[in-house]
Structure formats: structure tokens, C-alpha cells
Design a protein around this motif. Structure first.
Motif, PDB file in Angstrom:
ATOM      1  N   ASP A 198       0.837  -1.206   0.000  1.00 41.15           N
ATOM      2  CA  ASP A 198       0.000   0.000   0.000  1.00 41.15           C
ATOM      3  C   ASP A 198       0.874   1.260   0.000  1.00 41.15           C
ATOM      4  OD1 ASP A 198      -2.624   1.439   0.467  1.00 41.15           O
ATOM      5  OD2 ASP A 198      -1.583   1.999   2.305  1.00 41.15           O
ATOM      6  N   LEU A 199       1.965   1.248   0.770  1.00 46.76           N
ATOM      7  CA  LEU A 199       2.878   2.388   0.791  1.00 46.76           C
ATOM      8  C   LEU A 199       3.481   2.634  -0.596  1.00 46.76           C
ATOM      9  CD1 LEU A 199       4.904   2.086   4.131  1.00 46.76           C
ATOM     10  CD2 LEU A 199       3.063   3.682   3.593  1.00 46.76           C
ATOM     11  N   GLU A 200       3.800   1.549  -1.298  1.00 46.01           N
ATOM     12  CA  GLU A 200       4.406   1.688  -2.623  1.00 46.01           C
ATOM     13  C   GLU A 200       3.458   2.368  -3.610  1.00 46.01           C
ATOM     14  OE1 GLU A 200       5.358  -2.312  -3.575  1.00 46.01           O
ATOM     15  OE2 GLU A 200       7.255  -2.316  -2.459  1.00 46.01           O
ATOM     16  N   ARG A 201       2.156   2.249  -3.363  1.00 45.75           N
ATOM     17  CA  ARG A 201       1.177   2.834  -4.282  1.00 45.75           C
ATOM     18  C   ARG A 201       0.829   4.278  -3.928  1.00 45.75           C
ATOM     19  NH1 ARG A 201      -1.020  -2.545  -3.743  1.00 45.75           N
ATOM     20  NH2 ARG A 201      -2.338  -1.828  -2.012  1.00 45.75           N
ATOM     21  N   HIS A 294       4.095   5.938  14.411  1.00 47.01           N
ATOM     22  CA  HIS A 294       3.465   4.745  13.861  1.00 47.01           C
ATOM     23  C   HIS A 294       2.874   5.038  12.486  1.00 47.01           C
ATOM     24  CE1 HIS A 294      -0.914   5.465  14.075  1.00 47.01           C
ATOM     25  NE2 HIS A 294      -0.672   6.166  15.161  1.00 47.01           N
ATOM     26  N   SER A 295       2.812   3.999  11.671  1.00 47.35           N
ATOM     27  CA  SER A 295       2.306   4.133  10.303  1.00 47.35           C
ATOM     28  C   SER A 295       1.028   3.327  10.106  1.00 47.35           C
ATOM     29  CB  SER A 295       3.383   3.663   9.307  1.00 47.35           C
ATOM     30  OG  SER A 295       3.731   2.303   9.545  1.00 47.35           O
ATOM     31  N   ARG A 296       0.232   3.189  11.170  1.00 46.29           N
ATOM     32  CA  ARG A 296      -1.001   2.413  11.087  1.00 46.29           C
ATOM     33  C   ARG A 296      -2.186   3.247  10.607  1.00 46.29           C
ATOM     34  NH1 ARG A 296      -0.903  -2.586  14.123  1.00 46.29           N
ATOM     35  NH2 ARG A 296       1.125  -2.881  15.120  1.00 46.29           N
ATOM     36  N   GLY A 340       6.794  12.070   9.050  1.00 52.09           N
ATOM     37  CA  GLY A 340       6.708  10.612   9.086  1.00 52.09           C
ATOM     38  C   GLY A 340       5.491  10.054   8.383  1.00 52.09           C
ATOM     39  N   ALA A 341       4.737  10.886   7.701  1.00 53.96           N
ATOM     40  CA  ALA A 341       3.520  10.436   7.033  1.00 53.96           C
ATOM     41  C   ALA A 341       3.775   9.925   5.624  1.00 53.96           C
ATOM     42  CB  ALA A 341       2.499  11.579   6.992  1.00 53.96           C
ATOM     43  N   TYR A 342       5.042   9.925   5.192  1.00 52.26           N
ATOM     44  CA  TYR A 342       5.368   9.523   3.833  1.00 52.26           C
ATOM     45  C   TYR A 342       6.412   8.414   3.860  1.00 52.26           C
ATOM     46  CZ  TYR A 342       3.060  13.920   2.801  1.00 52.26           C
ATOM     47  OH  TYR A 342       2.132  14.928   2.740  1.00 52.26           O
ATOM     48  N   PRO A 343       6.400   7.518   2.858  1.00 52.50           N
ATOM     49  CA  PRO A 343       7.413   6.450   2.810  1.00 52.50           C
ATOM     50  C   PRO A 343       8.819   7.021   2.892  1.00 52.50           C
ATOM     51  CG  PRO A 343       5.699   6.062   1.174  1.00 52.50           C
ATOM     52  CD  PRO A 343       5.428   7.427   1.755  1.00 52.50           C
ATOM     53  N   LEU A 344       9.636   6.410   3.743  1.00 51.54           N
ATOM     54  CA  LEU A 344      10.938   6.982   4.077  1.00 51.54           C
ATOM     55  C   LEU A 344      12.014   6.683   3.026  1.00 51.54           C
ATOM     56  CD1 LEU A 344      11.964   8.689   6.420  1.00 51.54           C
ATOM     57  CD2 LEU A 344      12.679   6.591   7.568  1.00 51.54           C
ATOM     58  N   GLU A 345      11.927   5.513   2.398  1.00 49.18           N
ATOM     59  CA  GLU A 345      13.001   5.112   1.490  1.00 49.18           C
ATOM     60  C   GLU A 345      13.252   6.117   0.364  1.00 49.18           C
ATOM     61  OE1 GLU A 345      15.052   3.657  -1.847  1.00 49.18           O
ATOM     62  OE2 GLU A 345      12.869   3.934  -1.854  1.00 49.18           O
ATOM     63  N   PRO A 346      12.222   6.595  -0.353  1.00 48.39           N
ATOM     64  CA  PRO A 346      12.519   7.579  -1.409  1.00 48.39           C
ATOM     65  C   PRO A 346      13.101   8.879  -0.860  1.00 48.39           C
ATOM     66  CG  PRO A 346      10.314   6.638  -1.674  1.00 48.39           C
ATOM     67  CD  PRO A 346      10.803   6.238  -0.325  1.00 48.39           C
TER      68      PRO A 346
END
Length: 447
Positions: A198-201, A294-296, A340-346
Motif C-alpha cells: 500500500d505504501l508503494e502505491r 506509527h504508520s497504522r 513521518g507520514a510519507y514512505p521513508l526510502e525515497p
């Protein structure tokens, strides 16, 4: 110990799926002692067969417990120092049996740590274990341990709650009684692998968020925030020191909450104002710390989508503040949560991912009273800690129905014992002062 046997899931993709950013970082460090977390809780006086059956039902409910991590074969031939590609693979449980661990004379805590150090491995198949200790008075304590790549503190409460619900202890929303009054778990909940996909999308972070991260990394010379006082030689990890202090009882926490309300903020920003003040008092500059959030967060219309799931639903942000004004601290906390509301890797890709910096400083705030997952008081839940070697400082502020505690982990060097110990004492005294606790016992750090 309940030894679960597993096999590859029929029809599963042979290459698996991409692990999350945090799973890949964690597993990429390889197999090692102390990579797990665990929870202990009292279980009713029933047979081991029934406890084992309950554990199987819990596994059936949680897809995360039916996954394992594997290193992609292609990365085994890459040059040293290259990132390791970690994949998630689906499994099925084929059976399980109880096995005795230890001779009954050793301290169960030591036996469990040795067991989990081996069994709860990032690449374990599976990377979790259930144990049960029978005490002299006939009561029993269950301990669930799992590698951190498959869970967080919230997940431990979910697993303990679900186990107890199947065993008929406490209340569980959606648990139905079947013939004989035995609770039946509801259908499977979404797995952490679903959350990763879901994060990837999700849309990429907006420009202002990317720019904010760029400024944070530039201010830190390309590394994550470090403890602002001397820790001595931490060029390599040292044995850990873990100290815990009872900061406030329930009356003290209530007084602190009233003070926060009077200041127009929540409890966390008020605590941050104390941390900033301690930094200033110790000539340590502005407060800068890694800040787990948290990312829930579920989608609109299903905000609780991940509340009952198991997995590493934590992402890292950075908390920065140089003012002890509670309102400005409140803005700093909101800023950190937003980052912290966005995917960290990118976001951290330009720095090769999240740099693991010697001396890194992290602050965690866990108010168990506000979690949607609660355990019955008779279960007497307790967190069980692994022993590790560390080169950084981690501080947890934990609030339960019996008060607030500060738990601090740091490397065992003379300098760190002095600076972190003084920091912890001043933070505790500052919180007590705002709460109006005049006759508190001296700060007693318990290792």
C-alpha cells in the motif's frame, strides 16, 4: 516452547515480494543476538494442548506470522558494502509440538533470552516462538517472542490479546462463541506485507517535505541526529546499559496533563519543552532526535484498517526544537509527525538510506492508555527485553495506568554513564516540577 513447522505456501511467487524499508534495514544487518522483542502475560490454568491450539488460531489470523524474510540470491554476489535486497516470502504452517527448554533450575529469563537470540532471527523459519513457564503455585506465564522485522510494541499487545481471547480471557471485539463456549477468532486481518505494498502505491512526498528532509540531513552533516553530549569512544558498539526510573504515579501524570491543558497543548509537547530546557541547561544546543511514529494510518473511511494487524508499523522522523515554549514544541511535534507520514526510502535515497550513525539519539513516546488494544489487568503483561550492544542512545517515555516511566538505553562507557545519567535525572526532575510533585523520592535509576 511451541515449535512451529512451516513450508512454502503453495502457489506463492518464487521471488516473493519486496520487504519494507525498515525490514530491509533490520534484516540487512544479518543474523545476530538481540534482534527480537517479546511480551509476557499470565494465561489461565488450561492444558498445553489448548494453549497450542490457541496459538495456531492466532497464527491463522495474522498473515504477518505466515511470512519469512529471505535475502535475494542476486545480492550474494554484489561487492561488500552494497545494500542487501531482502524479500518477503509466504509460508504455511504444517504443524507444531511442545518441546522442553532448559533443565528447570536456571533463571527462566536467561533461558528465554538464549532461546530467542537463536530462534527469533531475522531469517528464521518462522522467526517467532511461544513459550510457557509453569510456576510452583501452578500458575502459568506465556511469552511470545518475535524478530523485530515482524512486529512492534503495539503488535505484541495484539498477539497477547488475541491469545487470551481464544482462551476465554478478557473481551475481544468480533470474537464469537462456538459450541462448548470456545471463542473463535474472526477472519484474517490485513498483513504487514499488504501495508508495504500500500505504501508503494501512495503518491510521492510533496516538494516541501523533501526539502525539509534535505535541510535536516544538511544540518546533521549527512547523518541522523546524535546525542548532544559526549558518549566516549563509540566507534564500535559497546555493552548496553538499560536504566528505568518511575517518573510519576497516576496522580502525578494527571497533574502533568492538567498543566499541559493549561498551556494549550497535549502531554507530549509539554514533555518536549522539558527536554529542550534540559538541553539548554546542559549547554547541549537545540533538541534534535530521531522520532519514531506509527504508520497504522488507514485510508479515509477505514481509519482502523491496520489497528489489529501485526508488523513493524513504525517509521522514523526527526524531532527538532530550540524553544521551551510549549506551543512551539507542539508545532515541532506536529512537524515531525507530518514528516513521518510519507514512505521513508525515497526521501532518504540520496543518502543511501537511513545512515546508522554512532551516537544516534532517538526518543520514543508510548502512551499505552490511548492504544485501541488493551489487555485485561489479570494478565499482568510485561515487556521482555533483549540484551544488545549499542553505540547510541534510545529513550522511551512509557505511560500506563499506573504512571509514567522513563527507560534509557546507552553504551557502557564512563562518559555515557555520566552524561546520559545526568540528562535522565534532569528530565525526570523537570517533569516532576511541572506536575508539582514536591516530595518525590530521589531519582532512582534501576538497571
Amino acid at each position: 516452547m511451541f515449535e512451529t513447522t512451516v513450508a512454502p505456501a503453495p502457489g506463492a511467487h518464487p521471488d516473493g515480494h519486496a520487504a519494507s524499508f525498515d525490514q530491509a534495514r533490520h534484516a540487512g544487518a544479518g543474523s545476530r543476538p538481540g534482534s527480537w522483542l517479546a511480551v509476557a502475560f499470565a494465561v489461565p490454568p488450561v492444558g498445553l494442548g489448548r494453549i497450542g491450539d490457541a496459538w495456531r488460531k492466532v497464527i491463522d489470523r495474522h498473515g504477518t506470522l505466515r511470512t519469512v524474510l529471505r535475502e535475494d540470491a542476486a545480492t550474494r554476489t554484489t561487492p561488500p558494502g552494497s545494500p542487501r535486497l531482502i524479500r518477503t516470502h509466504d509460508i504455511v504452517v504444517t504443524g507444531g509440538q511442545w518441546r522442553r527448554v532448559g533443565d528447570g533450575s536456571a533463571d527462566p529469563r536467561g533461558v528465554l533470552r538464549e532461546l530467542f537470540d537463536v530462534a527469533c532471527d531475522p531469517f528464521g523459519t518462522p522467526s517467532y516462538r511461544l513459550t510457557v513457564t509453569t510456576h510452583e503455585d501452578g500458575t502459568r506465564t506465556a511469552v511470545i517472542g518475535l524478530d523485530h522485522s515482524h512486529g512492534d510494541a503495539w503488535s505484541l499487545l495484539v498477539l497477547a490479546r488475541d491469545m487470551l481471547a481464544v482462551l476465554g480471557v478478557g473481551e475481544h471485539e468480533g470474537v464469537d462463541l462456538v459450541d462448548g463456549g470456545v471463542p473463535e477468532m474472526p477472519a484474517s486481518v490485513p498483513s504487514f506485507a499488504d501495508h508495504t505494498r500500500d505504501l508503494e502505491r501512495r503518491p510521492t512526498a510533496p516538494t516541501e517535505v523533501r526539502n525539509r528532509w534535505a535541510r535536516i540531513m544538511a544540518d546533521g552533516d549527512g547523518v541522523m541526529p546524535r546525542f548532544p553530549l559526549s558518549l566516549g569512544d563509540v566507534s564500535s558498539p559497546r555493552d548496553e546499559v538499560v536504566e528505568v526510573v518511575d517518573v510519576l504515579d497516576t496522580d502525578g501524570v494527571a497533574a502533568l496533563e492538567r498543566a499541559a491543558q493549561d498551556a494549550g497543548v497535549r502531554l507530549l509537547p509539554l514533555a518536549v519543552s522539558v527536554l529542550v530546557g534540559v538541553n539548554h541547561r546542559m549547554d547541549a544546543g537545540a533538541l534534535r532526535a530521531v522520532f519514531p511514529v506509527h504508520s497504522r494510518r488507514g485510508p479515509d473511511g477505514d481509519r482502523r484498517r491496520w489497528a489489529d494487524s501485526v508488523g513493524w508499523f513504525i517509521t522514523n522522523s526527526v524531532l527538532e526544537c530550540d524553544s521551551a515554549d510549549p506551543l512551539e514544541c507542539d508545532a515541532a511535534v506536529s512537524d515531525a509527525i507530518g514528516l513521518g507520514a510519507y514512505p521513508l526510502e525515497p526521501l532518504l535515497r540520496p543518502w543511501g538510506g537511513m545512515p546508522q550513525t554512532p551516537g544516534m539519539f532517538a526518543l520514543s513516546w508510548l502512551d499505552n492508555r490511548r492504544l485501541p488494544v488493551q489487555l485485561p489487568a489479570e494478565a499482568q503483561p510485561q515487556h521482555v527485553s533483549a540484551w544488545i550492544r549499542t553505540d547510541g542512545v534510545m529513550a522511551w517515555f512509557v505511560l500506563n495506568n499506573d504512571g509514567m516511566r522513563l527507560r534509557v538505553r546507552y553504551p557502557q562507557t564512563p562518559e555515557a554513564c555520566q552524561t546520559v545519567g545526568t540528562w535522565s535525572q534532569l528530565v525526570t526532575e523537570g517533569l516532576r516540577e511541572i506536575a508539582g510533585v514536591q516530595d518525590a523520592e530521589p531519582v532512582d535509576m534501576v538497571s
